[in-house]
Design a protein around this motif. Sequence first.
Motif, mmCIF file in Angstrom:
data_model
loop_
_atom_site.group_PDB
_atom_site.id
_atom_site.type_symbol
_atom_site.label_atom_id
_atom_site.label_comp_id
_atom_site.label_asym_id
_atom_site.label_seq_id
_atom_site.Cartn_x
_atom_site.Cartn_y
_atom_site.Cartn_z
ATOM 1 N N LEU A 227 75.509 67.044 -0.053
ATOM 2 C CA LEU A 227 76.578 66.041 -0.028
ATOM 3 C C LEU A 227 76.713 65.362 -1.380
ATOM 4 O O LEU A 227 77.836 65.055 -1.826
ATOM 5 C CB LEU A 227 76.291 65.002 1.061
ATOM 6 N N ALA A 228 75.602 65.123 -2.060
ATOM 7 C CA ALA A 228 75.654 64.498 -3.388
ATOM 8 C C ALA A 228 76.505 65.338 -4.338
ATOM 9 O O ALA A 228 77.237 64.800 -5.175
ATOM 10 C CB ALA A 228 74.240 64.325 -3.940
ATOM 11 N N GLU A 229 76.440 66.655 -4.212
ATOM 12 C CA GLU A 229 77.277 67.550 -5.025
ATOM 13 C C GLU A 229 78.757 67.286 -4.749
ATOM 14 O O GLU A 229 79.583 67.242 -5.666
ATOM 15 C CB GLU A 229 76.926 69.005 -4.714
ATOM 16 N N ASP A 230 79.103 67.085 -3.492
ATOM 17 C CA ASP A 230 80.492 66.815 -3.116
ATOM 18 C C ASP A 230 80.986 65.480 -3.669
ATOM 19 O O ASP A 230 82.186 65.306 -3.923
ATOM 20 C CB ASP A 230 80.636 66.796 -1.588
ATOM 21 N N ILE A 231 80.066 64.562 -3.858
ATOM 22 C CA ILE A 231 80.432 63.227 -4.345
ATOM 23 C C ILE A 231 80.485 63.181 -5.874
ATOM 24 O O ILE A 231 81.461 62.692 -6.459
ATOM 25 C CB ILE A 231 79.427 62.177 -3.824
ATOM 26 N N PHE A 232 79.462 63.688 -6.537
ATOM 27 C CA PHE A 232 79.286 63.423 -7.969
ATOM 28 C C PHE A 232 79.796 64.516 -8.903
ATOM 29 O O PHE A 232 79.990 64.246 -10.092
ATOM 30 C CB PHE A 232 77.805 63.162 -8.266
ATOM 31 N N ARG A 233 79.978 65.745 -8.408
ATOM 32 C CA ARG A 233 80.462 66.798 -9.296
ATOM 33 C C ARG A 233 81.790 66.377 -9.932
ATOM 34 O O ARG A 233 82.640 65.812 -9.262
ATOM 35 C CB ARG A 233 80.640 68.101 -8.506
ATOM 36 N N TYR A 234 81.967 66.626 -11.188
ATOM 37 C CA TYR A 234 83.152 66.208 -11.964
ATOM 38 C C TYR A 234 83.308 64.685 -11.991
ATOM 39 O O TYR A 234 84.404 64.171 -12.138
ATOM 40 C CB TYR A 234 84.430 66.843 -11.417
ATOM 41 N N PHE A 235 82.193 63.971 -11.809
ATOM 42 C CA PHE A 235 82.180 62.501 -11.832
ATOM 43 C C PHE A 235 82.987 61.887 -10.690
ATOM 44 O O PHE A 235 83.292 60.697 -10.708
ATOM 45 C CB PHE A 235 82.689 61.965 -13.178
ATOM 46 N N GLY A 236 83.348 62.691 -9.696
ATOM 47 C CA GLY A 236 84.137 62.163 -8.580
ATOM 48 C C GLY A 236 85.623 62.117 -8.854
ATOM 49 O O GLY A 236 86.365 61.459 -8.122
#
Length: 344
Positions: A198-207
């Motif tokens: 889930l952290a990948e879904d949130i933080f990838r590309y800075f959100g």
Amino acid sequence: MNIENQVLGLTRLSDYIKAFLLKNTEDYNENDVGFELLIKKSEIENPWFTVENQKFALRQWADLLTEENINNWLSEYSISKLTKRVGLILAGNIPLVGLHDVISVVLSNHIPVIKLSSKDRYMIPFLLKKWSEFSDGNVQFEFVEKLEYFDAIIATGSNNTARYLEYYFKNHLHIIRKNRTSIAVIKGDETEEELQFLAEDIFRYFGLGCRNVTRLFIPQDFVIDRLFESFIGFQDIINHNKYANNYDYNRAIYLLNQEKFWDNNFVMMKEDEKLFSPLSVINFSRYSSLDEVRNFIAENEKNIQCVVAKKELGLDSVALGEAQNPGLNTYADNVDTMKFLSVI
């Protein structure tokens, strides 16, 4: 039509990207050095486009552009027999975000007339040139500063920009896309690994992408510290100057307004019903029943790009960690671009 050559060229482009990404810098040839310099040039012009995020986007595309994936995708559509000029106004919020539109137009037997985003000026032209080379020159495209001669238009912008674009192109066949974001629903029994996904879904590309999660639904008894623990893998995000500026600004505003929020020194969580959250902030709410979540999704359907959740929740969702891995048949704003292109 030269679609066979174009598909073959895409698969060769995929192989070229994969080979580049697997190399160590000491093994680079002259072409590889040029590719690496282009990536670094993009980061200098747009600091949000870090080398890591650009290479992540390239890897996703390289994995996606297999002959099987492309042919399965195209098999669902009737390809236009008439070649039209399709104007593309590309977004630049995340690396290569406009590439899907470009590929769709070319494989629909049309010519993309491309107005690049000022934030993403280098990578798409480079990849298009390579695609054309790998297709024996059978990929036509144009880059323009101003769109003037076209038969249809596909444009992406903010909600304010979209209103202007809809008026400006009202007499043309068009797809006009607006702001969207994504939500995630926590069931409560997720493993530590699943929450890290889930952290990948949130933080990838800075959100910054429409598929980034900005709004969370968590069960009533869920402990927020579990989320913060799973986010640790992205703690270096605070070392990015632009992200840190957003974090410091939003934190100062919350403190001045004496608003309640949770903080782990690189991201804040705020109990808030709003779908969109400021950069460096995740809005969340606690739910008692999934009907509350379903009602929220129904009320905000036009602003939600995707829902991230475990399959057993029955929410027409993508799996945790998969928000940034859309397939070729996944369309921005859920408008079927290929269907549109087949009838213009």
